[in-house]
Motif scaffolding. Structure first.
Motif, PDB file in Angstrom:
ATOM      1  N   SER A  68      47.414  -3.491  -0.118  1.00  0.00           N
ATOM      2  CA  SER A  68      47.810  -2.161  -0.608  1.00  0.00           C
ATOM      3  C   SER A  68      48.575  -1.445   0.486  1.00  0.00           C
ATOM      4  O   SER A  68      48.389  -1.699   1.676  1.00  0.00           O
ATOM      5  N   ARG A  69      49.455  -0.525   0.057  1.00  0.00           N
ATOM      6  CA  ARG A  69      50.240   0.271   0.994  1.00  0.00           C
ATOM      7  C   ARG A  69      50.117   1.740   0.630  1.00  0.00           C
ATOM      8  O   ARG A  69      50.086   2.095  -0.541  1.00  0.00           O
ATOM      9  N   GLU A  77      50.557   2.982   5.984  1.00  0.00           N
ATOM     10  CA  GLU A  77      49.371   2.152   6.213  1.00  0.00           C
ATOM     11  C   GLU A  77      49.371   0.980   5.246  1.00  0.00           C
ATOM     12  O   GLU A  77      49.577   1.152   4.042  1.00  0.00           O
ATOM     13  N   GLU A  78      49.148  -0.194   5.793  1.00  0.00           N
ATOM     14  CA  GLU A  78      49.009  -1.390   4.969  1.00  0.00           C
ATOM     15  C   GLU A  78      47.628  -1.989   5.195  1.00  0.00           C
ATOM     16  O   GLU A  78      47.213  -2.206   6.331  1.00  0.00           O
ATOM     17  N   THR A 101      28.930 -12.656  -0.095  1.00  0.00           N
ATOM     18  CA  THR A 101      30.352 -12.451   0.206  1.00  0.00           C
ATOM     19  C   THR A 101      30.545 -11.838   1.586  1.00  0.00           C
ATOM     20  O   THR A 101      29.857 -10.884   1.951  1.00  0.00           O
ATOM     21  N   LEU A 102      31.498 -12.386   2.325  1.00  0.00           N
ATOM     22  CA  LEU A 102      31.967 -11.779   3.566  1.00  0.00           C
ATOM     23  C   LEU A 102      33.318 -11.135   3.293  1.00  0.00           C
ATOM     24  O   LEU A 102      34.136 -11.686   2.548  1.00  0.00           O
ATOM     25  N   VAL A 103      33.540  -9.987   3.905  1.00  0.00           N
ATOM     26  CA  VAL A 103      34.771  -9.238   3.668  1.00  0.00           C
ATOM     27  C   VAL A 103      35.431  -8.907   4.998  1.00  0.00           C
ATOM     28  O   VAL A 103      34.769  -8.452   5.936  1.00  0.00           O
ATOM     29  N   LEU A 104      36.744  -9.122   5.054  1.00  0.00           N
ATOM     30  CA  LEU A 104      37.546  -8.732   6.212  1.00  0.00           C
ATOM     31  C   LEU A 104      38.580  -7.711   5.757  1.00  0.00           C
ATOM     32  O   LEU A 104      39.324  -7.955   4.803  1.00  0.00           O
ATOM     33  N   VAL A 105      38.606  -6.563   6.418  1.00  0.00           N
ATOM     34  CA  VAL A 105      39.601  -5.521   6.133  1.00  0.00           C
ATOM     35  C   VAL A 105      40.502  -5.388   7.351  1.00  0.00           C
ATOM     36  O   VAL A 105      40.039  -5.021   8.434  1.00  0.00           O
ATOM     37  N   GLU A 106      41.770  -5.696   7.166  1.00  0.00           N
ATOM     38  CA  GLU A 106      42.750  -5.572   8.246  1.00  0.00           C
ATOM     39  C   GLU A 106      43.706  -4.424   7.914  1.00  0.00           C
ATOM     40  O   GLU A 106      44.264  -4.373   6.816  1.00  0.00           O
ATOM     41  N   THR A 107      43.858  -3.527   8.862  1.00  0.00           N
ATOM     42  CA  THR A 107      44.682  -2.336   8.648  1.00  0.00           C
ATOM     43  C   THR A 107      45.790  -2.281   9.688  1.00  0.00           C
ATOM     44  O   THR A 107      45.552  -2.465  10.881  1.00  0.00           O
ATOM     45  N   GLU A 108      46.989  -2.005   9.224  1.00  0.00           N
ATOM     46  CA  GLU A 108      48.138  -1.801  10.104  1.00  0.00           C
ATOM     47  C   GLU A 108      48.703  -0.417   9.828  1.00  0.00           C
ATOM     48  O   GLU A 108      49.113  -0.124   8.703  1.00  0.00           O
ATOM     49  N   ARG A 109      48.690   0.448  10.846  1.00  0.00           N
ATOM     50  CA  ARG A 109      49.162   1.820  10.686  1.00  0.00           C
ATOM     51  C   ARG A 109      50.429   2.039  11.490  1.00  0.00           C
ATOM     52  O   ARG A 109      50.509   1.666  12.659  1.00  0.00           O
ATOM     53  N   THR A 111      52.947   5.036  12.761  1.00  0.00           N
ATOM     54  CA  THR A 111      53.148   6.464  12.975  1.00  0.00           C
ATOM     55  C   THR A 111      54.323   6.663  13.925  1.00  0.00           C
ATOM     56  O   THR A 111      54.916   5.697  14.414  1.00  0.00           O
ATOM     57  N   SER A 112      54.616   7.923  14.203  1.00  0.00           N
ATOM     58  CA  SER A 112      55.720   8.234  15.108  1.00  0.00           C
ATOM     59  C   SER A 112      55.449   7.757  16.530  1.00  0.00           C
ATOM     60  O   SER A 112      56.374   7.613  17.334  1.00  0.00           O
ATOM     61  N   THR A 113      54.180   7.505  16.851  1.00  0.00           N
ATOM     62  CA  THR A 113      53.831   7.075  18.208  1.00  0.00           C
ATOM     63  C   THR A 113      53.713   5.556  18.336  1.00  0.00           C
ATOM     64  O   THR A 113      53.478   5.048  19.416  1.00  0.00           O
ATOM     65  N   GLY A 114      53.846   4.841  17.203  1.00  0.00           N
ATOM     66  CA  GLY A 114      53.783   3.390  17.275  1.00  0.00           C
ATOM     67  C   GLY A 114      52.948   2.776  16.171  1.00  0.00           C
ATOM     68  O   GLY A 114      52.624   3.437  15.172  1.00  0.00           O
TER      69      GLY A 114
END
Length: 213
Positions: A68-69, A77-78, A101-109, A111-114
């Protein structure tokens, strides 16, 4: 946590809890109460965390995923939610009742700072094969958490609190959350800040709020 679970009727519910509750005894109580669970997994559950971490990261490209985005407030944020339900090779799961169930949540943010990256892990008793289900549950949990923290700061200025000694900060946080709960029981259509002010000078109103304890 144990007394709270005993006091609540959670049968048929899905209980989502932070990593502080990632304990076999709490998982057992949730299952015994007739509920399912989604619980954050961190290094406090050392053996399970290490096995889940290695297992998910080694297989994530071949596991069910939901992406999701979101754009807004000057950032993008993805999120990628990966689930694994083949746990036969993980010895540590034997100590955790109804762990399916095992769950992995990976987040990539962005912003203006990186750009920042984060990984979070969860365990669940659910058997649903759709990772979007777990994504909704986890996001819903954090929406509640974020709203609570926002309200504590808005109504009680918690972020400006300078209590640091001993258990003072924790005790004050418990009192604020209790007060916030009591204010929330009043259906009057005014802000929490106005309710708090009214309780300060109207003893009858204060007594009415305290009856909800």
């Amino acid at each position: 946590m144990h007394p709270l679970l005993e006091a609540l009727d959670v049968a048929g519910s899905i209980v989502t809890i932070d990593a502080i509750a990632c304990q076999p005894s709490i998982v057992e109580r949730v299952v015994a109460a007739g509920a399912n669970y989604v619980i954050a997994l961190k290094k406090n559950a050392k053996t399970l965390f290490e096995q889940a971490h290695d297992h998910l990261l080694a297989r994530r490209d071949h596991l069910p995923q939901h992406r999701s985005r979101n754009l807004g407030h000057g950032r993008g944020e993805e999120r990628t939610v990966t689930i694994c339900q083949d746990l036969n090779w993980l010895e540590a799961t034997a100590d955790w009742q109804a762990l399916h169930t095992l769950v992995l949540v990976e987040t990539e943010r962005h912003t203006s700072t990186g750009t920042t990256h984060s990984q979070r892990f969860y365990i669940s008793s659910l058997t649903d094969p759709d990772p979007a289900v777990y994504a909704r549950l986890i996001r819903g949990h954090w929406a509640i958490e974020n709203n609570l923290h926002w309200q504590l700061d808005l109504t009680f200025r918690e972020d400006q609190c300078r209590l640091r000694k001993g258990n003072a900060a924790l005790n004050a946080n418990i009192l604020r959350k209790t007060a916030l709960y009591l204010l929330g029981q009043d259906p009057t259509k005014i802000s929490y800040k106005r309710k708090r002010k009214r309780a300060a000078y109207d003893n009858q109103y204060l007594h009415k709020l305290l009856q909800n304890i």
